[in-house]
Motif scaffolding. Structure first.
Motif, short mmCIF file in Angstrom:
data_model
loop_
_atom_site.label_atom_id
_atom_site.label_comp_id
_atom_site.label_asym_id
_atom_site.label_seq_id
_atom_site.Cartn_x
_atom_site.Cartn_y
_atom_site.Cartn_z
N GLU A 4 -2.32 6.08 2.80
CA GLU A 4 -3.39 5.57 1.94
C GLU A 4 -2.80 4.52 1.00
O GLU A 4 -1.84 4.77 0.28
CB GLU A 4 -4.03 6.69 1.12
N LEU A 5 -3.41 3.33 1.02
CA LEU A 5 -3.03 2.26 0.11
C LEU A 5 -4.16 2.02 -0.88
O LEU A 5 -5.33 1.99 -0.50
CB LEU A 5 -2.75 0.96 0.88
N PHE A 6 -3.80 1.85 -2.15
CA PHE A 6 -4.77 1.45 -3.15
C PHE A 6 -4.87 -0.07 -3.13
O PHE A 6 -3.85 -0.77 -3.19
CB PHE A 6 -4.35 1.91 -4.54
N LYS A 11 -9.02 0.62 -6.12
CA LYS A 11 -8.55 1.08 -7.42
C LYS A 11 -8.29 -0.15 -8.29
O LYS A 11 -8.17 -1.27 -7.80
CB LYS A 11 -7.25 1.88 -7.27
N PRO A 12 -8.15 0.05 -9.59
CA PRO A 12 -7.85 -1.11 -10.46
C PRO A 12 -6.51 -1.76 -10.16
O PRO A 12 -6.35 -2.97 -10.35
CB PRO A 12 -7.87 -0.50 -11.87
N LYS A 13 -5.53 -0.96 -9.70
CA LYS A 13 -4.20 -1.50 -9.43
C LYS A 13 -3.76 -1.14 -8.01
O LYS A 13 -3.99 -0.03 -7.55
CB LYS A 13 -3.17 -0.95 -10.43
N ALA A 14 -3.11 -2.09 -7.35
CA ALA A 14 -2.58 -1.84 -6.00
C ALA A 14 -1.38 -0.90 -6.08
O ALA A 14 -0.54 -1.03 -6.97
CB ALA A 14 -2.18 -3.15 -5.35
N ALA A 15 -1.29 0.03 -5.14
CA ALA A 15 -0.18 1.00 -5.11
C ALA A 15 -0.21 1.76 -3.79
O ALA A 15 -1.19 1.69 -3.03
CB ALA A 15 -0.29 1.99 -6.28
N LEU A 16 0.88 2.48 -3.52
CA LEU A 16 0.88 3.47 -2.46
C LEU A 16 0.13 4.69 -2.96
O LEU A 16 0.59 5.36 -3.89
CB LEU A 16 2.31 3.84 -2.06
N GLY A 17 -1.03 4.98 -2.37
CA GLY A 17 -1.80 6.13 -2.82
C GLY A 17 -1.15 7.43 -2.41
O GLY A 17 -0.93 8.33 -3.24
N SER A 18 -0.80 7.56 -1.12
CA SER A 18 -0.12 8.74 -0.60
C SER A 18 0.23 8.48 0.85
O SER A 18 -0.25 7.53 1.47
CB SER A 18 -1.00 9.99 -0.70
N THR A 48 8.72 -4.87 -4.17
CA THR A 48 8.19 -3.60 -3.71
C THR A 48 6.83 -3.31 -4.34
O THR A 48 6.39 -4.01 -5.26
CB THR A 48 9.15 -2.44 -4.03
N THR A 49 6.18 -2.28 -3.83
CA THR A 49 4.87 -1.84 -4.30
C THR A 49 5.03 -0.54 -5.09
O THR A 49 5.74 0.36 -4.65
CB THR A 49 3.94 -1.58 -3.09
N PRO A 50 4.39 -0.43 -6.25
CA PRO A 50 4.49 0.84 -7.01
C PRO A 50 3.78 1.98 -6.28
O PRO A 50 2.99 1.77 -5.36
CB PRO A 50 3.79 0.50 -8.33
N VAL A 51 4.09 3.21 -6.72
CA VAL A 51 3.46 4.39 -6.13
C VAL A 51 2.41 4.94 -7.09
O VAL A 51 2.38 4.62 -8.27
CB VAL A 51 4.50 5.48 -5.79
N ASN A 52 1.54 5.76 -6.54
CA ASN A 52 0.45 6.39 -7.27
C ASN A 52 0.98 7.22 -8.43
O ASN A 52 1.61 8.26 -8.23
CB ASN A 52 -0.33 7.27 -6.29
N ASP A 53 0.71 6.78 -9.66
CA ASP A 53 1.24 7.50 -10.82
C ASP A 53 0.34 8.65 -11.26
O ASP A 53 0.64 9.36 -12.22
CB ASP A 53 1.52 6.56 -11.99
N GLU A 54 -0.77 8.85 -10.54
CA GLU A 54 -1.68 9.96 -10.84
C GLU A 54 -1.54 11.09 -9.82
O GLU A 54 -2.30 12.06 -9.86
CB GLU A 54 -3.13 9.46 -10.85
N TRP A 55 -0.59 10.96 -8.90
CA TRP A 55 -0.42 11.99 -7.87
C TRP A 55 -0.10 13.34 -8.49
O TRP A 55 0.74 13.45 -9.38
CB TRP A 55 0.69 11.57 -6.92
#
Length: 318
Positions: free
Chosen positions: A9-11, A56-63, A304-311
């Protein structure tokens, strides 16, 4: 046991722009769209989808999700993680369609990982009890490359040796690695027999480097560059095409509208998971491991791409 990487899952920040890129140009199959997510699969996949794009508001690796061999093994993994002191959350009903229970894990390196077993598959049958067609037998409808199947992802971690303690504990083996004096710089780990499901590479912070999809041979890798340039996405070609020394794969790296890096990938080898790994020195990796031949590595390749900080913090439905 863990079988393979199954889903990512990508944000993304604009679902319509993502749809144009992934579906209309690259040729992913659109399976379902909700208010916030787009569900995609590649042409050879029996699973209903393998890539989720969520606005999402910011792009990230969701999971990312790893498929396991049975529902019971989810509970075994839950117990194993708890014994390791790793926080878990068993969710009876996934928030994503067609997917059964999931085990969410606060993976020690900070990456958002979940495990699952049940996943709805493409219906290939007909009313008479026979087969209409396998998923890949709709080539008259395909567009783009198209992508064949999900293959792997490349993660950045602050300490590769420490990260390997976790991945080897849950059953992953190392196919290849890069050794520095002070420890490993990189390791390619897998549950399946190809070179990797999850690669781990030294970096200053936890992040995602790329996800990878297989295409049908070298000509399809090159075709991807043509497609992107012809469709007005020339600037989205990040690096390649070329040949890796590590894994032997032929590659092209591209960036989606949010900057997520996708490797279009073909030609790595298969090797039994119980065999000893292949080791490279850091000097060998820099001179011929990352690139056996091809264009010079651009500076952008190290972004790089950040990761989901709400996981493991978000509210889920039990």
């Amino acid at each position: 046991m863990i079988l393979r990487l199954g889903q990512i899952e990508l944000f993304v920040t604009d679902l319509n722009k993502s749809k144009d890129f992934y579906v209309d140009v690259l040729g992913f199959i659109e399976v379902e769209r909700t208010e916030s997510s787009l569900y995609l699969r590649a042409i050879d996949e029996f699973d209903r989808y393998s890539l989720i794009l969520t606005q999402k508001p910011k792009a990230a690796l969701g999971s990312f999700s790893l498929r396991v061999s049975s529902p019971e093994y989810l509970r075994e993994l839950e117990k194993q993680h708890q014994e390791m002191g790793v926080a878990t959350q068993y969710v009876e009903n996934s928030i994503h369609p067609g997917k059964g229970p999931v085990l969410k894990v606060a993976e020690p390196n900070g990456h958002p990982v979940e495990f699952y077993h049940a996943m709805e598959e493409i219906n290939v049958g007909n009313k008479s009890g026979g087969v209409d067609a396998l998923p890949m037998r709709y080539s008259h409808l395909h567009r783009g490359i198209p992508p064949v199947a999900i293959d792997h992802m490349n993660l950045r971690v602050t300490n590769v040796d420490k990260a390997l303690e976790y991945w080897q504990a849950i059953g992953f083996s190392i196919s290849e690695y890069v050794q520095e004096d002070e420890g490993k710089f990189a390791a390619w780990t897998r549950a399946k027999t190809s070179t990797h499901d999850v690669a781990l590479v030294q970096h200053k912070e936890t992040s995602l480097h790329h996800i990878a999809y297989i295409v049908d041979g070298i000509s399809s890798v090159v075709k991807t560059a043509d497609l992107l340039a012809d469709a007005g996405y020339r600037a989205n070609i990040d690096y390649g095409p070329g040949r890796h020394g590590v894994t032997n794969a032929f590659f092209l790296y591209v960036r989606d509208p949010d900057g997520h890096r996708i490797e279009i990938y073909s030609g790595d080898y298969k090797r039994d998971t119980d065999l000893p790994p292949i080791g490279w020195t850091k000097e060998e990796y820099d001179t011929k491991g990352r690139l056996w031949w091809g264009p010079s590595v651009p500076d952008s390749f190290f972004e790089t791409t950040p990761v989901n900080d709400e996981w493991m913090k978000e509210k889920v439905t039990k």
